[in-house]
Write a protein that holds these residues in place. Structure first.
Motif, PDB file in Angstrom:
ATOM      1  N   LEU A 109       0.834  -1.201   0.000  1.00 41.52           N
ATOM      2  CA  LEU A 109       0.000   0.000   0.000  1.00 41.52           C
ATOM      3  C   LEU A 109       0.872   1.256   0.000  1.00 41.52           C
ATOM      4  CD1 LEU A 109      -3.009   0.879   0.157  1.00 41.52           C
ATOM      5  CD2 LEU A 109      -2.671   1.140   2.621  1.00 41.52           C
ATOM      6  N   PRO A 110       0.736   2.122  -1.018  1.00 42.69           N
ATOM      7  CA  PRO A 110       1.520   3.363  -1.056  1.00 42.69           C
ATOM      8  C   PRO A 110       1.283   4.213   0.183  1.00 42.69           C
ATOM      9  CG  PRO A 110       0.506   2.937  -3.192  1.00 42.69           C
ATOM     10  CD  PRO A 110      -0.088   1.942  -2.233  1.00 42.69           C
ATOM     11  N   ASP A 111       2.341   4.872   0.640  1.00 43.66           N
ATOM     12  CA  ASP A 111       2.269   5.642   1.886  1.00 43.66           C
ATOM     13  C   ASP A 111       1.246   6.766   1.844  1.00 43.66           C
ATOM     14  OD1 ASP A 111       4.212   4.058   3.021  1.00 43.66           O
ATOM     15  OD2 ASP A 111       5.864   5.396   2.472  1.00 43.66           O
ATOM     16  N   ASP A 112       1.010   7.333   0.645  1.00 40.22           N
ATOM     17  CA  ASP A 112       0.132   8.502   0.566  1.00 40.22           C
ATOM     18  C   ASP A 112      -1.321   8.140   0.297  1.00 40.22           C
ATOM     19  OD1 ASP A 112       0.400   7.625  -2.036  1.00 40.22           O
ATOM     20  OD2 ASP A 112       0.597   9.639  -2.902  1.00 40.22           O
ATOM     21  N   THR A 113      -1.659   6.843   0.351  1.00 38.27           N
ATOM     22  CA  THR A 113      -3.027   6.414   0.045  1.00 38.27           C
ATOM     23  C   THR A 113      -4.027   7.035   1.006  1.00 38.27           C
ATOM     24  OG1 THR A 113      -2.209   4.300  -0.785  1.00 38.27           O
ATOM     25  CG2 THR A 113      -4.556   4.442  -0.271  1.00 38.27           C
TER      26      THR A 113
END
Length: 293
Positions: A109-113
């Motif tokens: 999961l991308p950090d900025d999601t």
């Protein structure tokens, strides 16, 4: 105190604890989880694909994890939106659990999601009992499924924060009675919002996304009473304790025996398929390849 209903309570209690930890961790990093539940063929994937496309157009950092018993079809379709998508194959398990979700999010999961949409296994029985750490639980039903769907699956509809009706463009053709459906939803979940959508005609486009963003920004969600401990109701807690296996809809599912296996090591081997693996066939802007967790 909640009265113990059956032996599955221990499994559900462990899941609830994991979900609580997962929710807190994701909230701290700014990610809100939306759990989508429905029967197979409700149009859930089509609606989600449209919402993901709209999110990308708006520049919103979103992602989607889709679960199925078999095939990568839904993930291939969702990957066309261009957002991060991951397929989870449950290897016969009829629902996702919080520990499974947590494991599949690690390192992916991308950090900025800001929003993570979880498309649960197509099933209105098993998934209803498992909290995934979501902040918004959405139950979908198409107009082809009949107005009595909420009464047949009171646990799923009774625990929803939002109910979405899909395929309204064919409502007249199948003689869907909207008033009756709304009355049945109100019977099992008083006060919950019912949203009408048609992916083909664009009805309700972006409304699910808007509601998810509102929750991410701190807006309160509808607090269903069904399945909650009386102590929580008295204290005004909004988190739902999902202990519904003794309900009438519990015994109706042929895959019920899977609940006895919750936490079995085999479940930890569910395949996960992230977008973008170089060895997989291309599927629009993204591609997937089977890997083993």
């Amino acid at each position: 105190m909640c009265r113990a209903v059956d032996l599955h309570q221990a499994v559900l209690a462990k899941n609830d604890a994991t979900a609580h930890t997962l929710r807190a961790g994701l909230t701290a990093r700014g990610t809100t989880v939306v759990n989508l539940l429905s029967s197979p063929g409700s149009g859930k994937t089509a609606l989600l694909e449209r919402e993901l496309l709209l999110a990308r157009e708006r520049g919103l950092p979103v992602a989607a994890l889709t679960a199925d018993l078999a095939t990568e079809n839904d993930a291939v379709r969702l990957a066309r939106s261009g957002v991060p998508v991951k397929q989870v194959l449950t290897d016969g398990l009829c629902h996702l659990e919080a520990a499974m979700l947590h494991r599949h999010l690690e390192g992916w999961l991308p950090d900025d999601t800001r929003l993570l949409f979880v498309e649960n296994v197509g099933n209105l029985v098993c998934p209803a009992s498992y909290d995934l750490g979501e902040s918004l639980r959405v139950v979908l039903a198409s107009v082809t499924e009949g107005e009595d769907k909420p009464l047949k699956y009171p646990t799923a509809f009774g625990l929803a924060h939002l109910v979405v009706v899909t395929k309204t463009d064919i409502a007249d053709a199948v003689e869907f009675d909207e008033a009756a459906f709304r009355a049945h939803v109100e019977q099992v979940n008083p006060g919950v919002e019912v949203l009408l959508t048609s992916t083909r005609r664009g009805q309700g486009a972006g409304e699910l996304l808007d509601r998810a963003l509102a929750v991410a920004d701190g807006a309160p969600v509808h607090a269903p009473v069904m399945g909650r401990c009386q102590d929580d109701v008295a204290q005004g807690h909004t988190h739902t304790h999902i202990h519904a296996h003794a309900g009438a809809d519990h015994h109706a599912h042929p895959d019920h025996d899977h609940h006895d296996q919750a936490g079995h090591p085999d479940h930890d081997q569910a395949d996960h398929h992230p977008v973008g693996h170089p060895d997989h066939h291309r599927a629009g802007p993204g591609a997937m390849s089977p890997t083993r967790s």
